[in-house]
Motif scaffolding. Structure first.
Motif, PDB file in Angstrom:
ATOM      1  N   UNK A   1       0.876  -1.181   0.000  1.00 19.83           N
ATOM      2  CA  UNK A   1       0.000   0.000   0.000  1.00 19.83           C
ATOM      3  C   UNK A   1       0.918   1.238   0.000  1.00 19.83           C
ATOM      4  N   UNK A   2       1.445   1.584  -1.179  1.00 19.98           N
ATOM      5  CA  UNK A   2       2.506   2.592  -1.242  1.00 19.98           C
ATOM      6  C   UNK A   2       2.030   4.033  -1.185  1.00 19.98           C
ATOM      7  N   UNK A   3       3.012   4.896  -1.257  1.00 19.73           N
ATOM      8  CA  UNK A   3       2.794   6.336  -1.320  1.00 19.73           C
ATOM      9  C   UNK A   3       2.331   6.717  -2.729  1.00 19.73           C
ATOM     10  N   UNK A   4       1.475   7.734  -2.832  1.00 17.82           N
ATOM     11  CA  UNK A   4       0.994   8.171  -4.144  1.00 17.82           C
ATOM     12  C   UNK A   4       1.804   9.312  -4.755  1.00 17.82           C
ATOM     13  N   UNK A   5       3.073   9.405  -4.373  1.00 19.69           N
ATOM     14  CA  UNK A   5       3.954  10.454  -4.909  1.00 19.69           C
ATOM     15  C   UNK A   5       5.254   9.815  -5.394  1.00 19.69           C
ATOM     16  N   UNK A   6       5.843  10.417  -6.417  1.00 15.59           N
ATOM     17  CA  UNK A   6       7.132   9.918  -6.915  1.00 15.59           C
ATOM     18  C   UNK A   6       8.248  10.301  -5.957  1.00 15.59           C
ATOM     19  N   UNK A   7       9.046   9.306  -5.571  1.00 15.05           N
ATOM     20  CA  UNK A   7      10.177   9.550  -4.660  1.00 15.05           C
ATOM     21  C   UNK A   7      11.432   8.872  -5.217  1.00 15.05           C
ATOM     22  N   UNK A   8      11.962   9.373  -6.336  1.00 17.15           N
ATOM     23  CA  UNK A   8      13.138   8.723  -6.931  1.00 17.15           C
ATOM     24  C   UNK A   8      14.351   8.742  -6.007  1.00 17.15           C
ATOM     25  N   UNK A   9      14.322   9.620  -5.009  1.00 15.79           N
ATOM     26  CA  UNK A   9      15.443   9.685  -4.058  1.00 15.79           C
ATOM     27  C   UNK A   9      15.628   8.374  -3.298  1.00 15.79           C
ATOM     28  N   UNK A  10      14.514   7.625  -3.125  1.00 11.18           N
ATOM     29  CA  UNK A  10      14.534   6.349  -2.402  1.00 11.18           C
ATOM     30  C   UNK A  10      15.291   6.481  -1.076  1.00 11.18           C
ATOM     31  N   UNK A  11      15.010   7.547  -0.363  1.00  7.26           N
ATOM     32  CA  UNK A  11      15.739   7.831   0.876  1.00  7.26           C
ATOM     33  C   UNK A  11      15.179   7.020   2.044  1.00  7.26           C
ATOM     34  N   UNK A  12      16.027   6.767   3.011  1.00  8.96           N
ATOM     35  CA  UNK A  12      15.643   5.927   4.146  1.00  8.96           C
ATOM     36  C   UNK A  12      14.470   6.545   4.917  1.00  8.96           C
ATOM     37  N   UNK A  13      14.449   7.868   5.044  1.00  4.52           N
ATOM     38  CA  UNK A  13      13.375   8.533   5.789  1.00  4.52           C
ATOM     39  C   UNK A  13      12.073   8.670   5.020  1.00  4.52           C
ATOM     40  N   UNK A  14      12.096   8.349   3.717  1.00  5.03           N
ATOM     41  CA  UNK A  14      10.878   8.473   2.920  1.00  5.03           C
ATOM     42  C   UNK A  14      10.487   9.908   2.639  1.00  5.03           C
ATOM     43  N   UNK A  15       9.256  10.086   2.184  1.00  2.00           N
ATOM     44  CA  UNK A  15       8.839  11.401   1.701  1.00  2.00           C
ATOM     45  C   UNK A  15       8.761  12.466   2.786  1.00  2.00           C
TER      46      UNK A  15
ATOM     47  N   UNK B   1       3.326  20.180   2.307  1.00  2.00           N
ATOM     48  CA  UNK B   1       2.403  21.124   1.659  1.00  2.00           C
ATOM     49  C   UNK B   1       2.707  21.473   0.201  1.00  2.00           C
ATOM     50  N   UNK B   2       3.717  20.848  -0.406  1.00  2.00           N
ATOM     51  CA  UNK B   2       4.014  21.190  -1.804  1.00  2.00           C
ATOM     52  C   UNK B   2       4.371  19.940  -2.610  1.00  2.00           C
ATOM     53  N   UNK B   3       3.633  18.865  -2.348  1.00  2.00           N
ATOM     54  CA  UNK B   3       3.931  17.594  -3.010  1.00  2.00           C
ATOM     55  C   UNK B   3       3.211  17.413  -4.339  1.00  2.00           C
ATOM     56  N   UNK B   4       2.375  18.396  -4.703  1.00  2.00           N
ATOM     57  CA  UNK B   4       1.496  18.194  -5.857  1.00  2.00           C
ATOM     58  C   UNK B   4       2.207  17.782  -7.141  1.00  2.00           C
ATOM     59  N   UNK B   5       3.370  18.360  -7.436  1.00  2.00           N
ATOM     60  CA  UNK B   5       4.011  18.018  -8.711  1.00  2.00           C
ATOM     61  C   UNK B   5       4.603  16.606  -8.709  1.00  2.00           C
TER      62      UNK B   5
ATOM     63  N   UNK C   1       6.149  19.018 -15.221  1.00  2.34           N
ATOM     64  CA  UNK C   1       5.828  19.538 -13.897  1.00  2.34           C
ATOM     65  C   UNK C   1       5.139  20.882 -14.017  1.00  2.34           C
ATOM     66  N   UNK C   2       5.240  21.489 -15.203  1.00  2.00           N
ATOM     67  CA  UNK C   2       4.661  22.829 -15.391  1.00  2.00           C
ATOM     68  C   UNK C   2       5.526  23.919 -14.794  1.00  2.00           C
ATOM     69  N   UNK C   3       6.763  23.587 -14.442  1.00  2.00           N
ATOM     70  CA  UNK C   3       7.647  24.574 -13.799  1.00  2.00           C
ATOM     71  C   UNK C   3       9.034  24.621 -14.447  1.00  2.00           C
ATOM     72  N   UNK C   4       9.094  24.836 -15.743  1.00  2.00           N
ATOM     73  CA  UNK C   4      10.418  24.849 -16.392  1.00  2.00           C
ATOM     74  C   UNK C   4      11.249  26.055 -15.970  1.00  2.00           C
ATOM     75  N   UNK C   5      12.435  25.796 -15.481  1.00  2.00           N
ATOM     76  CA  UNK C   5      13.395  26.869 -15.138  1.00  2.00           C
ATOM     77  C   UNK C   5      12.823  27.963 -14.254  1.00  2.00           C
ATOM     78  N   UNK C   6      11.878  27.608 -13.409  1.00  2.00           N
ATOM     79  CA  UNK C   6      11.273  28.631 -12.553  1.00  2.00           C
ATOM     80  C   UNK C   6      12.090  28.756 -11.271  1.00  2.00           C
TER      81      UNK C   6
END
Length: 363
Positions: free
Chosen positions: A238-252, A260-264, A350-355
């Motif tokens: 039952x995973x997280x619904x966000x991309x986390x390519x970092x695969x960090x030990x602490x998770x998202x 508060x800014x996980x939307x992208x 992501x809709x945020x090129x070079x922003x």
């Protein structure tokens, strides 16, 4: 499947579709306070919890989990979110809501307990187990089909949770929120699974913290550990619904965008198709979602595995498989997007090129 229990379904090789995330989804809807994420909304706003349960059921969920995440007395006290509602009241209301909705569609109810602040503060085994026992006693007064020991960073605490819930005389599932590296003490996933099964867990796996494909990877490691030890258990993811390519030990929760800014980072329904298939191919049969998983994500699991399950969920009446409904669109460029090939190969922007971060902008 109406009268079959969770183990009967899994023993028969059936796919069991789990529900999605509650605390994060309800926070966005205005019913949960971020930070401690306590579930008093079950008492304060039962209509909001009931509606989300219903949407998951409609999307094909076979299990409705009680909205009891972080409902231990120590967590409630620490959060200061509620002063006039007890853990017992929340557990009671949450069980009633889950049962009411589950009965509308032949689903099962899972009563869940999660990690405690007391364990993190070096509480004793007996003190931590007393917290789980209190929640178990609340559940046993209600019509619960099985128990879930979920969202644990440390396998030791999860084992204590399993040992307590097992005394309730019902099947027990256990999920850790760990990475492929292992739990917070460095215990590898395979060994974690072995400990959970030896403690009495019937279903073991991973929930939350990292994205779907990462969680599937971790469950595969758990499966290997069980096979090496000659142990058997059903597998759950039952995973997280966000991309986390970092695969960090602490998770998202360690990411700068949390909470508060996980939307992208949100996964698409098409990502979920890929995940559901990967999970199935890995031998996992209890497939659901956690934080970030909305009803349309759960519907995508149901649709990807419709052939294996033999039916589509009610919510699919308002959805066409692989966007085939776009074939009748009046705009030719949208019409061209009907079909699997387009959506499966799309790399969303992501809709945020070079922003630059907004704080650097002078307006």
């Amino acid at each position: 499947t109406e009268n079959k229990g969770i183990l009967e379904r899994l023993d028969a090789g059936e796919v069991v579709v789990g529900d999605g995330g509650y605390v994060m989804q309800l926070e966005r809807r205005g019913y949960v306070k971020a930070g401690h994420w306590t579930p008093e909304a079950a008492v304060e706003h039962p209509e909001a919890v009931r509606q989300l349960h219903r949407e998951f059921l409609r999307a094909g969920a076979d299990v409705i989990q009680t909205f009891t995440f972080y409902c231990s007395e120590d967590k409630l006290e620490m959060s200061a979110n509620v002063s006039n509602i007890t853990g017992a009241q929340i557990n009671s209301a949450a069980c009633d809501l889950a049962r009411e909705v589950a009965d509308e569609g032949g689903a099962l109810v899972a009563g869940g307990v999660s990690q405690t602040p007391l364990y993190a503060n070096k509480g004793s085994e007996s003190a931590v187990k007393a917290i789980f026992k209190k929640q178990l006693d609340d559940f046993l007064k209600k019509d619960i089909d099985f128990f879930m020991v979920e969202y644990f960073d440390y396998v030791e605490e999860a084992v204590w949770g399993v040992e307590v819930m097992k005394t309730g005389g019902k099947p027990v599932g256990a999920t850790l929120c760990i990475s492929p590296h292992g739990d917070r003490e460095g215990v590898p996933p395979g060994e974690c699974a072995v400990r959970l099964v030896k403690a009495g867990a019937d279903i073991v796996g991973i929930n939350c913290h990292l994205d779907p494909l990462t969680c599937v990877r971790t469950v595969k490691l758990m499966k290997e550990g069980l096979e090496k030890a000659g142990l058997k258990a059903h597998l759950i993811v039952q995973p997280l619904g966000f991309h986390t390519p970092e695969c960090n030990i602490g998770g998202y929760v360690s990411l700068p965008e949390y909470p508060f800014a996980l939307e992208t980072r949100i996964i698409t329904r098409w990502d979920v198709h890929k995940y559901a298939r990967e999970a199935y191919n890995a031998g996992i049969r209890y497939i659901g979602g956690c934080c970030g998983f909305e009803p349309y994500h759960i519907r995508a699991i149901s649709e990807e595995l419709a052939e294996e399950r033999g039916f589509l969920p009610p919510a699919s009446t308002k959805h066409s498989l692989w966007a085939s409904t776009l074939e009748t669109h009046t705009k030719p460029w949208i019409k061209a997007r009907a079909g699997r090939q387009y959506w499966e190969n799309l790399l969303p922007a992501s809709g945020r090129p070079n922003v630059l971060p907004w704080r650097h902008l002078r307006i």
